[in-house]
Scaffold this active site. Structure first.
Site, mmCIF file in Angstrom:
data_model
loop_
_atom_site.group_PDB
_atom_site.id
_atom_site.type_symbol
_atom_site.label_atom_id
_atom_site.label_comp_id
_atom_site.label_asym_id
_atom_site.label_seq_id
_atom_site.Cartn_x
_atom_site.Cartn_y
_atom_site.Cartn_z
ATOM 1 C CG ASP A 239 -2.458 0.806 0.763
ATOM 2 O OD1 ASP A 239 -2.300 1.744 0.082
ATOM 3 O OD2 ASP A 239 -3.347 0.237 1.576
ATOM 4 C CB CYS A 240 0.314 4.621 -1.519
ATOM 5 S SG CYS A 240 -0.042 3.833 -2.874
#
Length: 747
Positions: A239-240
């Site tokens: 995930d970012c």
């Protein structure tokens, strides 16, 4: 291109790269390698309910609304349409040399986390609270998106792995503690279905830790579970900013180099963020090997080859004109219609144009585009709000009066006015109308992802099940007029509807119905549509009956484990028709049992790969059980009903159990759980017969160590249009049909 062939091409290409070039390809915004003819590629794209964040696209209902359809084939069609539009846009952008973010073919969707707590702001990105429903809807979305040809149409991504559903404000530092039993029963099944059955191309790790390990650096989740246990062959993406959290928020590493090494060594192939800029430094420090870098690069280029990005394919000629074309818009409207859940109807619906002179349309979501789209959305060329949809439908035959009535959460519309400055207008509109359509609820500014919503005090999560005070005042003001009211709720989660149920004639949950939502709403209100959905989440009476938001134990959560009575139960939803079950028959191993006789048949349990026998090595049968259901619509309106099957293990037939720990009934989920469903059209006065298959996994139990096994004894199956609980029976006036099945071990 088949995966094995694609892998060979990838290995050959990567073998020609320098270490620096290989490392550069592990970032989400991978640069070009001109000397090898490798163009730049950005891995980050979104397609939760339509191609998102890249301009024009068909905007379908938000995922929670799609979950409410209980329609597997619909999800497959929508996935295919999204892939078509994604290819059309990719083809056009590539010709312009535009390889920016949100313009690739690797879509970070669907979100198959379990909506375990109604406070979670991102819950509307999911298909609801049930692992089985989530798995079935998710796997069909994946199959539609990826296609079935030798070249993958687009790549799907199952996210967020694993045990992730809030709180949003703590997600970067939170450690979700889940027992092995809860993992196997609730948090992992949908991911397993998407990997094993859907062959999903990518899996995204969550921000949080799970049982102490950061999800994007967890060997337990990535290597042991995904790759070894389930046979996952695709790539894993963070995930970012999640890898950055290792050292900045979780504080389990001391530097970016250590974080990058931890993620890569655990099997995370691509970093959404910038921490993998430290991969080469980690290599120089001996924290990672070139072999690990190469392995990740090969996985990523395998995906690019599977997508046919280095050859001509059948998808290269999909024209840009397919984007938001007439057929796709029609599918979006159909999806919206199937997603609406009719919670109450005293007979006011469907409305009849004849005799109606004036309709009052009131509320902050009546003419709101934001209330149509949820989050992670594309840009539509036309947004049909509820107000606009009704206006178009009735034309000049009926006068429409409109008032915003109240703001979404602010206490006034005009800055210089007194609080609640539009309430008087709302009352006037109601008093001058034959019927009122009251449109309240939320939008993505009040419930959503951390950083994306204006609800900063809760980082996108909800603090209450109640609507904002401005809207509560509006509801009371309209109710005081005594006029007939249909309440339409745009929201992606459980909202307290106690007042609405008591004071209004009808209540309809619209979710976030997509850009064509207003058209579908109007047709629903006037009975032109026969489609309705079912609740994919529980509507609770109050938050107080739930455990702490941070408690990831399933005890007391969702319809499967709750102890109290729901305001509106999971699986519930009314219809304009009056469909009844005339007969239900269970067929297993060639034996049949009629619902009316309630006889018990002896049969052996079937089992997929992941279901184990007991520790004595019992064999497990591999047959499929089927239930044949006869439906009759005794009403005057056509109806699309959702037949639902729930299962519960009742008792063991083993005698002489020496200890309580040997009794499998102690492992049973407290309430019957969904194990099969089918959406069926039954026209007025028509009788229809349908067949529903029951997965062998439905008859298994999970022990405290997370092992799934086959018990011996009696199971009860309930066939109906909702749960076999007292509240559903109270709301529908119908009782589920019960069948029995005896499970036996094979010796």
């Amino acid at each position: 291109m088949r995966r094995e062939e694609a892998r060979k091409h990838a290995q050959e290409l990567v073998s020609q790269m320098t270490l620096e070039e290989k490392a550069s390809q592990l970032k989400y915004d991978a640069p070009a390698i001109p000397r090898l003819g490798v163009p730049a590629y950005n891995w980050w794209n979104e397609a939760l309910h339509g191609v998102a964040r890249a301009g024009q696209a068909t905007v379908f209902p938000q995922a929670i609304g799609l979950g409410a359809t209980f329609d597997e084939e619909l999800l497959k069609e929508i996935g295919d349409v999204i892939a078509t539009e994604g290819r059309a846009k990719y083809n056009a952008y590539s010709k312009q040399g535009d390889r920016d973010i949100y313009k690739g073919l690797t879509f970070w969707s669907p979100n198959v986390n379990i909506f375990r707590d109604p406070r979670w702001g991102r819950g509307h990105e999911t298909y609801g609270e049930d692992p089985y429903l989530t798995g079935r809807m998710g796997v069909n979305f994946v199959k539609g998106l990826q296609g079935e040809g030798p070249v993958m149409k687009a790549a799907a991504c199952a996210k967020h792995f694993a045990v992730h559903s809030g709180p949003e404000e703590l997600r970067h530092e939170f450690n979700a503690i889940a027992s092995a039993k809860d993992m196997e029963e609730t948090y992992l099944p949908a991911f397993e279905t998407l990997v094993k059955e859907g062959e999903v191309e990518a899996v995204m790790g969550a921000y949080n830790r799970t049982n102490g390990e950061p999800c994007c650096g967890s060997e337990t989740l990535i290597e042991e579970t995904l790759r070894k246990k389930w046979g996952f062959e695709g790539h894993y993406v963070s995930d970012c900013g999640a890898i950055q959290d290792f050292h900045e928020r979780h504080r389990i590493t001391a530097s970016p180099r250590e974080s990058a090494a931890m993620a890569l060594n655990a099997g995370c192939d691509v970093n959404c963020g910038n921490t993998y800029l430290h991969i080469l430094s980690a290599y120089q420090d001996g924290l990672v090997t070139e072999e690990a870098i190469t392995k990740a690069a090969v996985r990523l280029f395998t995906t690019r080859y599977v997508l046919g990005l280095f050859e001509e394919t059948e998808y290269d000629n999909i024209p840009y004109e397919k984007v938001e074309c007439r057929e796709h818009l029609a599918l979006s409207e159909r999806a919206a219609a199937e997603s609406f859940v009719l919670l109450k109807n005293d007979g006011i619906l469907p409305l009849k144009k004849d005799g109606l002179h004036t309709i009052g349309v009131i509320g902050p979501n009546a003419d709101s585009r934001l209330s149509l789209i949820g989050n992670y959305h594309g840009t539509a060329t036309e947004y049909v709000t509820v107000l606009e949809g009704i206006r178009r439908y009735v034309g000049d035959d009926v006068r429409i009066l409109y008032s915003v009535g109240a703001e979404l959460f602010k206490d006034k519309t005009e800055a210089l006015a007194h609080p609640y400055d539009r309430l008087s207008e709302a009352k006037i509109v109601a008093q001058h109308s034959d019927v009122v359509i009251l449109c309240v609820g939320l939008d993505e500014t009040l419930e959503g992802e951390e950083g994306d919503s204006n609800n900063s005090y809760a980082s996108g999560d909800k603090l209450s099940l109640k609507l904002p005070d401005s809207q509560l005042a509006l509801m009371e003001a309209v109710a005081e007029t005594g006029k007939p009211v249909v309440l339409c709720l745009c929201a992606g989660s459980d909202i307290d509807l106690g007042y609405a149920a008591e004071h209004f004639n009808a209540v309809v949950q619209l979710w976030y119905p997509g850009a064509q939502g207003g058209k579908a709403v109007a047709k629903m209100l006037f009975g032109e549509s026969a489609a309705f959905g079912k609740l994919p989440v529980t509507f609770y009476e109050a938050l107080e009956e739930l455990p702490e938001f941070t408690d990831y134990s399933m005890k007391g959560r969702t319809y499967r484990y709750m102890e109290g009575k729901a305001q509106y139960p999971f699986g519930y939803g009314l219809n304009y028709g009056k469909v009844v079950i005339k007969d239900a028959k269970l067929s297993d191993n060639g034996n049949s049992m009629n619902a009316n006789s309630m006889n018990t048949n002896s049969s052996n349990l079937t089992n997929p790969e992941n279901v184990q026998g007991d520790k004595q090595g019992d064999k497990i049968d591999e047959s499929i059980d089927k239930i044949t259901v006869t439906l009759e619509n005794e009403g005057e309106f056509d109806a699309q009903e959702v037949v639902q099957v729930y299962v519960k293990y009742c008792n063991s037939s083993q005698s002489g159990l020496s200890e309580e720990k040997d009794d499998p009934t102690r492992l049973v989920i407290p309430n019957p759980q969904l194990c099969a469903f089918r959406r069926v059209l039954v026209k007025a006065k028509e009788t229809v017969r349908t067949e529903i298959e029951i997965s062998p996994k439905a008859f298994t139990l999970v022990d405290e160590e997370g092992n799934r096994f086959t018990p011996e004894g009696l199971c009860q199956l309930y066939v109906g249009f909702g749960q076999p609980d007292a509240r559903t029976e109270e709301l529908t006036g119908m009782k589920a049909v019960m069948l029995e099945k005896r499970l036996e071990r094979m010796r």
